[in-house]
Enzyme design. Structure first.
Site, short mmCIF file in Angstrom:
data_model
loop_
_atom_site.label_atom_id
_atom_site.label_comp_id
_atom_site.label_asym_id
_atom_site.label_seq_id
_atom_site.Cartn_x
_atom_site.Cartn_y
_atom_site.Cartn_z
CG ASP A 114 -3.52 -2.67 -1.62
OD1 ASP A 114 -4.84 -2.72 -2.18
OD2 ASP A 114 -4.04 -3.39 -0.60
CG HIS A 115 -6.88 0.21 -2.10
ND1 HIS A 115 -8.04 0.48 -2.11
CD2 HIS A 115 -6.46 -0.64 -0.91
CE1 HIS A 115 -8.05 -0.80 -2.44
NE2 HIS A 115 -8.09 -1.34 -1.05
CB SER A 121 -1.06 -0.01 1.56
OG SER A 121 -0.33 0.00 2.53
P1 13P Z 1 -8.60 -7.26 5.08
O1 13P Z 1 -8.42 -6.01 5.81
O2 13P Z 1 -8.98 -7.87 5.02
O3 13P Z 1 -7.55 -8.19 5.08
O4 13P Z 1 -8.35 -6.28 2.97
C1 13P Z 1 -7.31 -6.56 2.64
C2 13P Z 1 -7.38 -5.80 1.37
O5 13P Z 1 -8.45 -5.40 0.42
C3 13P Z 1 -5.88 -5.07 0.90
O6 13P Z 1 -6.60 -4.37 -0.26
O1 G3H Z 2 -6.62 -2.20 1.98
C1 G3H Z 2 -5.55 -1.83 2.50
C2 G3H Z 2 -4.22 -2.19 3.32
O2 G3H Z 2 -4.97 -3.42 4.38
C3 G3H Z 2 -3.29 -1.61 3.88
O3 G3H Z 2 -3.87 -0.80 4.63
O4 G3H Z 2 -2.77 1.32 4.03
O5 G3H Z 2 -2.95 0.62 6.92
O6 G3H Z 2 -1.31 -0.26 4.69
P1 G3H Z 2 -2.81 0.48 5.38
ZN ZN Z 3 -8.29 -2.73 -0.54
#
Ligand code: 13P
Ligand code: G3H
Ligand code: ZN
Length: 332
Positions: A94-95, A56
């Protein structure tokens, strides 16, 4: 410019094509530190499972972008050392919340990025996703988009309600953006509190809370509109009760933490869902193991003595997911 190909990484294209064909899902495990990475690689190498190392924006800031690139390169070398001849490892953002962040990851060795415009008005989500796709595809980096809003917090994007993906929008979105996979909202959410006890029913035999079912009818409608298109499920931790109990027993406070039942994820993995995101379960495994050592061995202060058991527990968890939930063992 650092190409992921020079680091020994792969993008998601072939991984997802095989997963849809084979009726399994590729695990996307988030990581922030060395112990998580070691556990993920050991589990994937021993299970011969393709794997997505998911980072992330917060994790990238925590670990440092340069160090991360070398960690990913080291992960490939470590996998080979463990006897995995042709490691299928993807490094994925991620995101991602901006074009600039996605570009920076692509320029620094990521083989796949997510641009999360799910909170934006539809046309803005299309435009932003297309901008990222146009840049990423020049370097053969794959892109995940998102349509529909998950309940809870998506990094800095907050929403206290969720809106299921509208199947009527998916063809237009996929065609106009050119994205390689699509995250959809069917009732999963991030974190360890996916449902309130009020949203659940109680199993009369065990007394345990049973969450409401996922909206499989939405997934079915999306698959009908986009046959064979790779679908992604975020928020797919199951919040194992034994970890919650251990954490609470040894001084933690996680009341009524509830996740997605494994049976539902097993069912999703057999469909066009070919990437399942898991972060919270690894956090819970690590925290439970560390808390147990702290409580039972108060004289211990060598980090290896509590991070070692945490790493072992995460490895067990990852192997369980691969073998018993996603079915990706033996596929790489
Ligand atoms: P969880 O919080 O359910 O593990 O999801 C993680 C996620 O979607 C990361 O993008
Ligand atoms: O979807 C989010 C992930 O679990 C990452 O979380 O932004 O705290 O690293 P984070
Ligand atoms: Zn996610």
């Amino acid at each position: 410019m650092v190409s992921y190909k020079d680091l020994g990484l792969v993008n998601t294209r072939e991984m997802f094509a095989k997963a849809i064909e084979g009726g399994y899902a590729v695990p996307a495990f988030n990581f922030n530190n060395m112990e998580q990475l070691q556990a993920i690689i050991k589990a994937a190498a021993e299970e011969k499972s393709p794997v997505i190392l998911q980072v992330s924006k917060g994790a990238r800031n925590y670990a440092n972008a340069t160090l991360l690139r070398y960690m990913a390169q080291g992960a490939v070398a470590y996998a080979k050392e463990l006897g995995w001849e042709n490691p299928q490892i993807c490094l994925h953002l991620d995101h991602g919340d901006s074009f600039e962040l996605c570009k920076s990851c692509i320029d620094n060795g990521f083989s796949s990025v997510m641009i999360d415009g799910s909170h934006l008005p539809y046309e803005e989500n299309v435009a932003l996703t297309k901008q990222v796709v146009d840049y990423a595809h020049q370097f053969d980096v794959t892109v995940e988009g998102e349509l529909g809003v998950l309940a809870g917090v998506e990094d800095e994007v907050s929403s206290d309600h969720h809106t299921y993906t509208d199947p009527e929008e998916v063809i237009d979105f996929a065609t106009r953006t050119g994205c390689d996979s699509l995250a959809i909202s069917i009732g999963t959410s991030h974190g360890a509190y996916k449902f309130t006890p009020e949203q659940c029913t109680r199993d009369p035999k065990t007394g345990k809370l049973v969450p409401p079912p996922l909206a499989f009818e939405v997934l079915d409608a999306v698959m009908e509109k986009l046959p064979g298109f790779p679908i992604v499920l975020h928020g797919s931790s199951s919040v194992p009760q034994e970890y919650v109990d251990t954490i609470n027993k040894f001084g933690g406070k996680l009341p009524d933490a509830i996740g997605i039942p494994e049976e539902e994820l097993r069912k999703a993995a057999k469909s066009a869902v070919c990437k399942i995101n898991i972060d919270s379960d690894s956090r819970l495994a690590m925290t439970a193991a560390v808390r147990e050592v702290f409580a039972t061995k108060p004289g211990e202060f060598d980090p290896r003595k509590y991070l070692g058991p945490a790493r072992d527990e995460m490895e067990r968890l990852y192997k369980h997911k691969i073998e018993n939930v996603l079915g990706s063992n033996g596929k790489a």
